[in-house]
Write a protein that holds these residues in place. Structure first.
Motif, PDB file in Angstrom:
ATOM      1  N   GLY A   1      -4.118 -18.031  26.752  1.00 12.89           N
ATOM      2  CA  GLY A   1      -3.933 -18.627  28.065  1.00 12.89           C
ATOM      3  C   GLY A   1      -4.669 -17.877  29.159  1.00 12.89           C
ATOM      4  O   GLY A   1      -5.391 -16.916  28.905  1.00 12.89           O
ATOM      5  N   GLU A   2      -4.450 -18.295  30.416  1.00 15.27           N
ATOM      6  CA  GLU A   2      -5.138 -17.686  31.546  1.00 15.27           C
ATOM      7  C   GLU A   2      -4.733 -16.232  31.751  1.00 15.27           C
ATOM      8  O   GLU A   2      -5.488 -15.450  32.332  1.00 15.27           O
ATOM      9  CB  GLU A   2      -4.869 -18.490  32.817  1.00 15.27           C
ATOM     10  CG  GLU A   2      -5.571 -19.835  32.836  1.00 15.27           C
ATOM     11  CD  GLU A   2      -5.585 -20.446  34.219  1.00 15.27           C
ATOM     12  OE1 GLU A   2      -5.286 -19.738  35.190  1.00 15.27           O
ATOM     13  OE2 GLU A   2      -5.889 -21.646  34.321  1.00 15.27           O
ATOM     14  N   SER A   3      -3.550 -15.859  31.300  1.00 17.05           N
ATOM     15  CA  SER A   3      -3.102 -14.467  31.454  1.00 17.05           C
ATOM     16  C   SER A   3      -3.737 -13.536  30.425  1.00 17.05           C
ATOM     17  O   SER A   3      -3.599 -12.319  30.518  1.00 17.05           O
ATOM     18  CB  SER A   3      -1.577 -14.396  31.342  1.00 17.05           C
ATOM     19  OG  SER A   3      -1.147 -14.857  30.062  1.00 17.05           O
ATOM     20  N   SER A   4      -4.414 -14.106  29.445  1.00 16.66           N
ATOM     21  CA  SER A   4      -5.058 -13.301  28.404  1.00 16.66           C
ATOM     22  C   SER A   4      -6.521 -13.083  28.758  1.00 16.66           C
ATOM     23  O   SER A   4      -7.001 -13.494  29.806  1.00 16.66           O
ATOM     24  CB  SER A   4      -4.972 -14.005  27.053  1.00 16.66           C
ATOM     25  OG  SER A   4      -5.833 -15.130  27.025  1.00 16.66           O
ATOM     26  N   LYS A   5      -7.252 -12.413  27.877  1.00 21.67           N
ATOM     27  CA  LYS A   5      -8.684 -12.205  28.074  1.00 21.67           C
ATOM     28  C   LYS A   5      -9.510 -13.268  27.341  1.00 21.67           C
ATOM     29  O   LYS A   5     -10.711 -13.104  27.149  1.00 21.67           O
ATOM     30  CB  LYS A   5      -9.075 -10.799  27.620  1.00 21.67           C
ATOM     31  CG  LYS A   5      -8.449  -9.681  28.445  1.00 21.67           C
ATOM     32  CD  LYS A   5      -8.956  -8.324  28.020  1.00 21.67           C
ATOM     33  CE  LYS A   5      -8.281  -7.209  28.787  1.00 21.67           C
ATOM     34  NZ  LYS A   5      -8.499  -7.280  30.246  1.00 21.67           N
TER      35      LYS A   5
ATOM     36  N   ASP B   1     -10.293 -15.073  39.134  1.00 22.60           N
ATOM     37  CA  ASP B   1     -10.636 -14.104  40.174  1.00 22.60           C
ATOM     38  C   ASP B   1     -11.684 -13.137  39.622  1.00 22.60           C
ATOM     39  O   ASP B   1     -12.177 -13.306  38.503  1.00 22.60           O
ATOM     40  CB  ASP B   1      -9.396 -13.364  40.679  1.00 22.60           C
ATOM     41  CG  ASP B   1      -8.683 -12.562  39.589  1.00 22.60           C
ATOM     42  OD1 ASP B   1      -9.304 -12.240  38.549  1.00 22.60           O
ATOM     43  OD2 ASP B   1      -7.489 -12.236  39.778  1.00 22.60           O
ATOM     44  N   GLU B   2     -12.047 -12.111  40.398  1.00 23.42           N
ATOM     45  CA  GLU B   2     -13.135 -11.225  39.976  1.00 23.42           C
ATOM     46  C   GLU B   2     -12.816 -10.456  38.698  1.00 23.42           C
ATOM     47  O   GLU B   2     -13.704 -10.192  37.876  1.00 23.42           O
ATOM     48  CB  GLU B   2     -13.526 -10.255  41.088  1.00 23.42           C
ATOM     49  CG  GLU B   2     -12.421  -9.380  41.604  1.00 23.42           C
ATOM     50  CD  GLU B   2     -11.710  -9.996  42.806  1.00 23.42           C
ATOM     51  OE1 GLU B   2     -11.141  -9.215  43.590  1.00 23.42           O
ATOM     52  OE2 GLU B   2     -11.741 -11.239  42.957  1.00 23.42           O
TER      53      GLU B   2
ATOM     54  N   HIS C   1     -19.451 -12.069  44.067  1.00 24.52           N
ATOM     55  CA  HIS C   1     -20.090 -10.847  44.548  1.00 24.52           C
ATOM     56  C   HIS C   1     -19.346  -9.609  44.059  1.00 24.52           C
ATOM     57  O   HIS C   1     -19.960  -8.569  43.799  1.00 24.52           O
ATOM     58  CB  HIS C   1     -20.122 -10.876  46.082  1.00 24.52           C
ATOM     59  CG  HIS C   1     -20.815  -9.719  46.698  1.00 24.52           C
ATOM     60  ND1 HIS C   1     -22.189  -9.565  46.683  1.00 24.52           N
ATOM     61  CD2 HIS C   1     -20.332  -8.617  47.342  1.00 24.52           C
ATOM     62  CE1 HIS C   1     -22.515  -8.452  47.298  1.00 24.52           C
ATOM     63  NE2 HIS C   1     -21.413  -7.852  47.705  1.00 24.52           N
ATOM     64  N   MET C   2     -18.018  -9.739  43.918  1.00 24.06           N
ATOM     65  CA  MET C   2     -17.185  -8.602  43.533  1.00 24.06           C
ATOM     66  C   MET C   2     -17.165  -8.362  42.027  1.00 24.06           C
ATOM     67  O   MET C   2     -16.975  -7.223  41.575  1.00 24.06           O
ATOM     68  CB  MET C   2     -15.751  -8.813  44.026  1.00 24.06           C
ATOM     69  CG  MET C   2     -15.604  -8.824  45.534  1.00 24.06           C
ATOM     70  SD  MET C   2     -16.117  -7.266  46.293  1.00 24.06           S
ATOM     71  CE  MET C   2     -14.902  -6.155  45.588  1.00 24.06           C
TER      72      MET C   2
ATOM     73  N   GLY D   1     -34.811  -9.623  32.812  1.00 23.24           N
ATOM     74  CA  GLY D   1     -35.404 -10.904  32.446  1.00 23.24           C
ATOM     75  C   GLY D   1     -34.455 -12.014  32.818  1.00 23.24           C
ATOM     76  O   GLY D   1     -33.399 -11.781  33.426  1.00 23.24           O
ATOM     77  N   PRO D   2     -34.796 -13.256  32.467  1.00 19.45           N
ATOM     78  CA  PRO D   2     -33.914 -14.378  32.777  1.00 19.45           C
ATOM     79  C   PRO D   2     -32.541 -14.196  32.142  1.00 19.45           C
ATOM     80  O   PRO D   2     -32.425 -13.724  31.007  1.00 19.45           O
ATOM     81  CB  PRO D   2     -34.647 -15.581  32.178  1.00 19.45           C
ATOM     82  CG  PRO D   2     -36.064 -15.146  32.037  1.00 19.45           C
ATOM     83  CD  PRO D   2     -36.016 -13.681  31.759  1.00 19.45           C
ATOM     84  N   ALA D   3     -31.514 -14.565  32.867  1.00 18.26           N
ATOM     85  CA  ALA D   3     -30.157 -14.495  32.329  1.00 18.26           C
ATOM     86  C   ALA D   3     -30.006 -15.468  31.163  1.00 18.26           C
ATOM     87  O   ALA D   3     -30.603 -16.546  31.157  1.00 18.26           O
ATOM     88  CB  ALA D   3     -29.138 -14.828  33.417  1.00 18.26           C
ATOM     89  N   ASN D   4     -29.232 -15.068  30.172  1.00 18.81           N
ATOM     90  CA  ASN D   4     -28.877 -16.005  29.097  1.00 18.81           C
ATOM     91  C   ASN D   4     -27.379 -16.299  29.079  1.00 18.81           C
ATOM     92  O   ASN D   4     -26.902 -17.029  28.214  1.00 18.81           O
ATOM     93  CB  ASN D   4     -29.354 -15.502  27.727  1.00 18.81           C
ATOM     94  CG  ASN D   4     -28.944 -14.084  27.436  1.00 18.81           C
ATOM     95  OD1 ASN D   4     -27.961 -13.576  27.974  1.00 18.81           O
ATOM     96  ND2 ASN D   4     -29.699 -13.406  26.577  1.00 18.81           N
ATOM     97  N   ILE D   5     -26.647 -15.729  30.040  1.00 21.42           N
ATOM     98  CA  ILE D   5     -25.228 -16.035  30.229  1.00 21.42           C
ATOM     99  C   ILE D   5     -24.999 -16.305  31.709  1.00 21.42           C
ATOM    100  O   ILE D   5     -25.313 -15.462  32.556  1.00 21.42           O
ATOM    101  CB  ILE D   5     -24.319 -14.877  29.772  1.00 21.42           C
ATOM    102  CG1 ILE D   5     -24.471 -14.623  28.277  1.00 21.42           C
ATOM    103  CG2 ILE D   5     -22.851 -15.170  30.117  1.00 21.42           C
ATOM    104  CD1 ILE D   5     -23.774 -13.360  27.799  1.00 21.42           C
ATOM    105  N   LEU D   6     -24.483 -17.476  32.020  1.00 25.76           N
ATOM    106  CA  LEU D   6     -24.137 -17.832  33.395  1.00 25.76           C
ATOM    107  C   LEU D   6     -22.623 -17.883  33.514  1.00 25.76           C
ATOM    108  O   LEU D   6     -21.976 -18.739  32.896  1.00 25.76           O
ATOM    109  CB  LEU D   6     -24.735 -19.185  33.772  1.00 25.76           C
ATOM    110  CG  LEU D   6     -26.249 -19.354  33.609  1.00 25.76           C
ATOM    111  CD1 LEU D   6     -26.662 -20.756  34.022  1.00 25.76           C
ATOM    112  CD2 LEU D   6     -27.002 -18.315  34.415  1.00 25.76           C
ATOM    113  N   VAL D   7     -22.068 -16.974  34.284  1.00 25.25           N
ATOM    114  CA  VAL D   7     -20.635 -17.000  34.572  1.00 25.25           C
ATOM    115  C   VAL D   7     -20.464 -17.753  35.881  1.00 25.25           C
ATOM    116  O   VAL D   7     -21.019 -17.357  36.914  1.00 25.25           O
ATOM    117  CB  VAL D   7     -20.053 -15.582  34.672  1.00 25.25           C
ATOM    118  CG1 VAL D   7     -18.569 -15.643  35.042  1.00 25.25           C
ATOM    119  CG2 VAL D   7     -20.228 -14.839  33.355  1.00 25.25           C
ATOM    120  N   VAL D   8     -19.712 -18.839  35.831  1.00 28.35           N
ATOM    121  CA  VAL D   8     -19.597 -19.749  36.972  1.00 28.35           C
ATOM    122  C   VAL D   8     -18.261 -19.554  37.691  1.00 28.35           C
ATOM    123  O   VAL D   8     -17.336 -18.953  37.138  1.00 28.35           O
ATOM    124  CB  VAL D   8     -19.766 -21.213  36.525  1.00 28.35           C
ATOM    125  CG1 VAL D   8     -21.145 -21.444  35.937  1.00 28.35           C
ATOM    126  CG2 VAL D   8     -18.693 -21.589  35.499  1.00 28.35           C
ATOM    127  N   PRO D   9     -18.132 -20.050  38.921  1.00 30.57           N
ATOM    128  CA  PRO D   9     -16.937 -19.769  39.715  1.00 30.57           C
ATOM    129  C   PRO D   9     -15.634 -20.371  39.199  1.00 30.57           C
ATOM    130  O   PRO D   9     -14.567 -19.817  39.426  1.00 30.57           O
ATOM    131  CB  PRO D   9     -17.280 -20.348  41.093  1.00 30.57           C
ATOM    132  CG  PRO D   9     -18.764 -20.410  41.130  1.00 30.57           C
ATOM    133  CD  PRO D   9     -19.183 -20.694  39.716  1.00 30.57           C
TER     134      PRO D   9
END
Length: 210
Positions: A32-36, A62-63, A106-107, A146-154
């Motif tokens: 769930g959201e409380s896990s990693k 969150d960050e 940013h954080m 180099g170019p990112a191969n992982i995009l972490v989105v908001p």
């Protein structure tokens, strides 16, 4: 069966909604959201692989969550033979324009700074800066080589929009979301999965990429 060692992997989801499946999985495993835990989707287009996360678990991370998501995505990328380069993406680049909505992006790199992780990461930045070396040249201080191969989105909604847009308009091949950070080897198909999609997820479950 997985929890008791009577099975090595689970592939599910072709006939059920992901929210329903995650709820059932959480009765046995912590996903769930409380896990990693995180969902990482691979986009394959013109010989290039880019991962987008989180596409499954966190509605509005969150960050700290974003740092966890980046770490899980890096594990998946390495298990698939790629050296991870993570970009925390937003509509702003390194604080411009200033926006409360972009602050967590940013954080998140600062959180990873404190953790001392062993993969490249940078942010926040727009998608073109993340993926385009010419755009990156305007930011010589960036830690990406180099170019990112992982995009972490908001958020999960932006992840879903990005994946479906690339699939429908760009013709990208989509694999996932890959469920990472869960003790059991569990992979979930979408309700519109083809036989080939299910096979792909079965291979990922057998290899325990997450």
């Amino acid at each position: 069966m997985l929890a008791h060692g009577h099975g090595d992997g689970l592939v599910t989801g072709a006939t059920r909604k992901s929210a329903h499946i995650l709820d059932r999985i959480n009765h046995v495993f912590d996903a769930g959201e409380s896990s990693k835990a995180a969902g990482i989707t691979a986009l394959i287009h013109k010989g290039r692989i880019v991962f987008i996360a989180d596409t499954l678990v966190h509605e509005w991370p969150d960050e700290e969550d974003l740092a966890d998501i980046a770490t899980q995505a890096a594990v998946v990328a390495r298990n698939m033979g790629l050296e991870p380069r993570v970009a925390f993406v937003s509509f702003s680049t390194f604080g411009y324009p200033v926006s409360e909505r972009a602050e967590k992006m940013h954080m998140a790199p600062r959180v990873l700074d404190a953790r001392g992780v062993d993969f490249e990461y940078e942010g926040e930045m727009t998608v073109d800066v993340a993926l385009n070396t010419q755009a990156q040249a305007s930011y010589p201080f960036s830690r990406l080589t180099g170019p990112a191969n992982i995009l972490v989105v908001p958020a999960r909604h932006s992840a879903s929009i990005s994946v479906k847009l690339m699939q429908e308009m760009g013709g990208a091949t989509v694999i996932g979301p890959i469920l990472a950070g869960v003790d059991g080897s569990i992979q979930m198909c979408s309700s519109g999965s083809t036989a080939n999609d299910i096979l792909n997820m079965a291979v990922l479950a057998a290899c325990k990429v997450g």
